[in-house]
Design a protein around this motif. Structure first.
Motif, mmCIF file in Angstrom:
data_model
loop_
_atom_site.group_PDB
_atom_site.id
_atom_site.type_symbol
_atom_site.label_atom_id
_atom_site.label_comp_id
_atom_site.label_asym_id
_atom_site.label_seq_id
_atom_site.Cartn_x
_atom_site.Cartn_y
_atom_site.Cartn_z
ATOM 1 N N LYS A 362 21.807 24.281 1.605
ATOM 2 C CA LYS A 362 22.134 23.336 0.910
ATOM 3 C C LYS A 362 21.126 21.992 1.171
ATOM 4 N N THR A 363 21.114 21.901 2.322
ATOM 5 C CA THR A 363 19.935 20.801 2.797
ATOM 6 C C THR A 363 18.530 20.805 2.331
ATOM 7 N N GLU A 364 18.156 22.121 2.219
ATOM 8 C CA GLU A 364 16.666 22.308 1.644
ATOM 9 C C GLU A 364 16.669 21.940 0.112
ATOM 10 N N LEU A 365 17.796 22.373 -0.539
ATOM 11 C CA LEU A 365 17.729 22.070 -2.129
ATOM 12 C C LEU A 365 18.059 20.269 -2.243
ATOM 13 N N ALA A 366 18.653 19.677 -1.285
ATOM 14 C CA ALA A 366 18.734 18.189 -1.322
ATOM 15 C C ALA A 366 17.194 17.702 -1.022
ATOM 16 N N LYS A 367 16.552 18.357 -0.100
ATOM 17 C CA LYS A 367 14.998 17.770 0.051
ATOM 18 C C LYS A 367 14.175 18.328 -1.172
ATOM 19 N N ALA A 368 14.638 19.310 -1.935
ATOM 20 C CA ALA A 368 13.544 19.613 -2.859
ATOM 21 C C ALA A 368 13.899 18.565 -4.082
ATOM 22 N N ILE A 369 15.126 18.317 -4.255
ATOM 23 C CA ILE A 369 15.523 17.220 -5.349
ATOM 24 C C ILE A 369 14.622 15.855 -5.071
ATOM 25 N N THR A 370 14.627 15.561 -3.738
ATOM 26 C CA THR A 370 14.237 14.390 -3.348
ATOM 27 C C THR A 370 12.648 14.610 -3.680
ATOM 28 N N GLU A 371 11.880 15.512 -3.248
ATOM 29 C CA GLU A 371 10.584 15.756 -3.473
ATOM 30 C C GLU A 371 10.210 15.639 -4.951
ATOM 31 N N LEU A 372 10.865 16.167 -5.805
ATOM 32 C CA LEU A 372 10.888 16.097 -7.509
ATOM 33 C C LEU A 372 10.847 14.819 -7.526
ATOM 34 N N VAL A 373 11.751 13.915 -7.237
ATOM 35 C CA VAL A 373 11.824 12.587 -7.693
ATOM 36 C C VAL A 373 10.867 11.503 -7.037
ATOM 37 N N PHE A 374 10.611 11.570 -5.929
ATOM 38 C CA PHE A 374 10.011 10.829 -5.191
ATOM 39 C C PHE A 374 8.706 11.181 -4.689
ATOM 40 N N GLY A 375 8.397 12.677 -4.783
ATOM 41 C CA GLY A 375 7.014 13.117 -4.397
ATOM 42 C C GLY A 375 6.917 13.344 -2.851
ATOM 43 N N ASP A 376 8.013 13.018 -2.373
ATOM 44 C CA ASP A 376 8.147 13.260 -0.713
ATOM 45 C C ASP A 376 9.599 13.589 -0.258
ATOM 46 N N GLU A 377 9.644 14.837 0.335
ATOM 47 C CA GLU A 377 11.218 15.406 0.527
ATOM 48 C C GLU A 377 11.724 14.485 1.738
ATOM 49 N N SER A 378 11.104 13.772 2.424
ATOM 50 C CA SER A 378 11.762 12.791 3.606
ATOM 51 C C SER A 378 12.114 11.633 3.009
#
Length: 643
Positions: A362-378
Motif C-alpha cells: 500500500k505504501t509502496e504504491l503511494a510512493k510509486a504514484i508520487t514518483e510518476l507525478v513528481f519524479g521523486d518518490e519522497s
C-alpha cells in the motif's frame, strides 16, 4: 586536523569538502564564486585542545581555513554592514588583523560602506599587495551589487571589468608559516546563484573557480543531531542507545533541512519542552514544502502510460489494485475527478483509499504514484494517523483556534498545502485517528477546501489524497450493538475481542468483498459517519494477500538487492546457488500473511545477519568470488558456509 598532504584537499581532513577544495586550490586560483547553501551552519573539527566538533557559519568557516594557510586577516564587505575585519573585537589575533588590514587598505572606519570605485581599490590592494601580507577579501551578498548581471549600468560594468582583470593579474604571496609556497590572496564572491554575476566575468576564466555549497547529507545531519543532543543533557550519544536512535530519527526526518534549521528545530523543541526522542515531531512542525505544478507538465501523460509497465514490477502481486489506482490517476491527470458534480474543479485531483493486509504494497504504491507525478518518490506528505488518536490532536492539522496556545503557528496540514498545493498527501492507518479528526476530511473531500485555525482557506483541488487502512483484517467478535463502545474503548487502550476476517488462500473477489464490507461497517456502524464513506465512493482499492508466485518474485528482487549491495560496498561477487538458495527461499516465503515486509525481515534474519558475521571474520579481497555452499539453523541462530 592533518598536516599538509600532496593530494588535492589533503589538508583539513574532516572539514566540509567545498572548504577543502578551496584550500587546496589557493595556489592556482585568485578568485572564487561560492553559491548554494550559503546561510547554513557547517561542521568543523574540534579545536586543537580537543572536545566535540563545532558548528560554524560560513564566514567563520572561511576564516578558520584561511588562517590555517597563513592569512593574517579576512576582510568582509556587504552592502548593509560595510567593511568588517576578521578576527575582530576581542578575538585572539584581532590587533594583528587590524594592522594587516590597515597595511593593505589604509585606515578603516567602523561600518565603512565604500562606493564601487572605493571597493575596486580595496580589491586591488588585497589581490596585488605591496607587502607580503596574506589576506582574503569576501564580498557577501554579491548578487545585490548589480541591478542585472546582463544589463549593467556604466559604474557596475567598470567595476566588474576591473575584477576580471584583477583575477588574471593577481600576485601570489609567499609568507613564512605552515604553507611557505606562494598562495593567492583570494577574492571570494558569495552569490545566491552563479548566474548572479556577469557571465563574461567567469566564462573561460581559469583564474576564477566556481564552487557550489551543497545542502547537508545524511551523515552531516546525523553528526549534527549528536552535537545538538547535548542541549538535552546527553553528552555521550554513543553510550546511550535510546539517544542514538533518537538522533538517527531526527537526522532522517530532517531530510531537506539545513544544519541551521536543525539548530532552530532544537531551539524550538527546547522552548516547547519537547524531549530528544520527540525531535522528529518538531521537524515536522518546522518543515515546509516546495511549490511546484506537475499537472502542467506536458510529459505527465507519457509518464503515467509508462507507469502501466513499471508500477506492476514495483508493486508485485497486486494487478487489480495497480490497475484501479492508475485509472484513478489518469482521471486526475485529465482533470475529470468528480466531473459529475456541479463544481467538480474544487474537489481534490484524486482520492484513494488503500485497504488490505499489511505488507502487501500500500505504501509502496503511494510512493510509486508520487514518483510518476513528481519524479521523486519522497515528495509525498505523510501523516501517521496513530499520532492523532487524541480528541484534541486535530489542532495539529489545522492549527489551534483563536485564543489558544499555538494559534499563530497554523496547522501542519494547512501550512504545508498552502506552501505547496501540488502534492500527494498520505494519511497512513486512518482508522487509528480519533473519530472527531475524521470529520475534518468531510469538507476536503467534498469541497476541496479547509479553513485553518487562523481563518484562512486552504485549497486541496490540486492534491492527491491517499488513505491507507488495515480495516477488514480482523472484525469484532461481539454483537453489532456493542461495537461503538468497542471503538471508543480501543481509543482508550482497551482491546476488544477480534476474529480473523480474511486469510491467505481466499480468492481476490472474496477478500475484496469482505474488506469493503468491514470498511463500510466501520464507518457506518462503529463511527456513525456514513457520509464520510460516501465521499470515498468507489475509490476503495483493496490489496490481496501476496501469492506464492508473488512471494518468489519479491524474494528474488530483495535477494538481488542484497547481492548488489555486497558488490557495491566491498567489490565482492556473492553467489548462492542450489540447495542453500532454495532452503533460504523456503524459510523466507513460508509466512505469506506477513507480506513482502515479512520476506524482507526474514531475509535479514536468515541471510544478512549471518552473512555479515561470516564476512566480518574474513579477510576481504576485492573482486573475490564468495560462494555460499551451505546454510543451517541451530536454534534461533543461522550459520552460513562460505567458500
Amino acid at each position: 586536523m592533518s598536516i599538509e598532504s600532496p593530494t588535492l584537499g589533503g589538508r583539513l581532513q574532516g572539514w566540509p569538502p567545498f572548504i577543502r577544495e578551496l584550500d587546496a586550490t589557493l595556489s592556482v586560483h585568485s578568485q572564487y564564486v561560492l553559491s548554494g547553501n550559503l546561510y547554513d551552519s557547517f561542521l568543523a573539527p574540534p579545536l586543537e585542545g580537543g572536545g566535540a566538533a563545532r558548528l560554524l557559519p560560513l564566514r567563520g568557516l572561511l576564516w578558520e581555513t584561511l588562517r590555517s594557510s597563513g592569512a593574517s586577516c579576512m576582510i568582509v564587505y556587504d552592502p548593509v554592514d560595510g567593511l568588517q575585519v576578521y578576527p575582530g573585537g576581542g578575538d585572539v589575533g584581532a590587533d594583528e588583523a587590524a594592522q594587516a588590514a590597515e597595511g593593505l587598505l589604509g585606515k578603516i572606519k567602523a561600518d565603512d560602506k565604500p562606493s564601487l570605485e572605493g571597493l575596486t581599490r580595496h580589491l586591488a590592494a588585497v589581490a596585488r599587495p605591496k607587502e607580503n601580507i596574506r589576506a582574503a577579501f569576501v564580498i557577501d551578498s554579491a548578487s545585490r551589487i548589480a541591478r542585472s548581471p546582463t544589463d549593467l549600468e556604466p559604474a557596475e560594468r567598470d567595476f566588474f571589468r576591473v575584477c576580471a582583470k584583477l583575477s588574471r593579474s593577481a600576485r601570489p604571496v609567499r609568507v613564512t608559516g605552515p604553507r611557505p609556497k606562494p598562495l593567492y590572496n583570494p577574492i571570494v564572491w558569495l552569490v545566491e546563484r552563479p548566474g548572479d554575476l556577469p557571465p563574461w566575468l567567469t566564462t573561460d576564466n581559469e583564474s576564477i573557480r566556481e564552487i557550489t555549497i551543497p545542502r547537508p547529507h545524511l551523515g552531516d545531519r546525523q553528526e549534527t543531531a549528536r552535537l545538538l543532543a547535548r542541549a538535552f543533557g546527553v553528552s555521550d550519544v554513543g553510550a546511550d542507545e535510546v539517544a542514538a536512535a533518537a538522533c538517527d530519527a531526527f537526522a532522517e526526518q530532517a531530510d531537506g533541512l539545513t544544519l541551521q534549521s536543525m539548530i532552530e528545530v532544537t531551539r524550538l523543541a527546547k522552548e516547547r519542552n519537547v524531549d530528544l526522542a520527540d525531535l522528529p515531531d518538531a521537524v515536522r512542525t518546522y518543515k515546509l514544502g516546495v511549490l511546484d505544478n506537475p499537472w502542467s507538465r506536458g510529459h505527465l501523460r507519457r509518464r503515467v502510460l509508462e507507469g502501466e509497465k513499471r508500477v506492476p514490477d514495483r508493486v508485485i502481486g497486486q494487478p487489480q489494485a495497480v490497475t484501479k489506482t492508475l485509472d484513478i490517476l489518469k482521471r486526475a491527470v485529465l482533470g475529470l475527478s468528480g466531473a459529475q458534480a456541479t463544481r467538480s474543479g474544487s474537489r481534490p485531483r484524486g482520492v484513494l483509499f488503500f485497504a488490505g493486509p499489511t505488507g502487501t504494497g500500500k505504501t509502496e504504491l503511494a510512493k510509486a504514484i508520487t514518483e510518476l507525478v513528481f519524479g521523486d518518490e519522497s515528495a509525498y506528505l505523510r501523516f501517521d494517523m496513530s499520532e492523532f488518536s487524541g480528541e484534541g490532536s486535530g489542532d495539529r492539522l489545522i492549527g489551534s483556534p483563536p485564543g489558544y496556545v499555538g494559534h499563530e503557528a497554523g496547522g501542519e496540514l494547512t501550512n504545508a498545502v498552502r506552501e505547496d498545493p501540488f502534492r500527494v498527501i498520505l494519511f497512513d492507518e486512518i482508522e487509528k485517528a480519533h473519530p472527531r479528526i475524521l470529520d475534518k476530511f468531510l469538507q476536503i473531500l467534498e469541497d476541496g477546501r479547509l479553513t485553518d485555525g487562523r481563518g484562512n482557506t486552504v485549497h486541496f483541488s490540486e492534491s492527491i489524497l491517499i488513505f491507507t487502512s488495515n480495516l477488514g483484517m480482523f472484525v469484532p467478535g461481539r454483537d453489532l450493538t456493542t461495537r461503538a463502545a468497542s471503538a471508543h474503548g480501543a481509543a482508550d487502550g482497551v482491546s476488544a475481542d477480534r476474529v480473523q476476517n480474511i486469510t491467505p488462500g481466499m480468492s481476490y473477489e472474496e477478500v475484496e468483498q469482505r474488506i469493503k464490507t468491514a470498511v463500510a461497517d466501520h464507518f457506518t456502524e462503529v463511527l456513525n459517519r456514513p457520509e464520510l464513506l460516501n465521499r470515498f465512493g468507489d475509490n476503495i482499492v483493496v490489496f490481496d494477500f501476496i501469492s506464492g508466485e508473488a512471494a518468489q518474485k519479491i524474494f528474488d528482487l530483495q535477494f538481488a538487492n542484497i547481492c548488489r549491495r555486497v558488490t557495491d560496498e566491498h567489490r565482492l561477487v556473492l553467489a548462492v546457488k542450489g540447495e542453500p538458495l532454495e532452503k533460504l527461499r523456503g524459510w523466507c516465503t513460508e509466512e505469506l500473511a506477513k507480506g513482502g515486509r515479512g520476506i524482507g525481515m526474514a531475509l535479514e534474519s536468515y541471510f544478512v545477519n549471518p552473512l555479515a558475521r561470516a564476512l566480518f571474520d574474513r579477510e576481504l579481497v576485492p573482486e573475490e568470488k564468495v560462494t555460499v555452499t551451505g546454510i543451517r539453523r541451530e536454534g534461533s541462530i543461522v550459520h552460513l558456509d562460505l567458500q
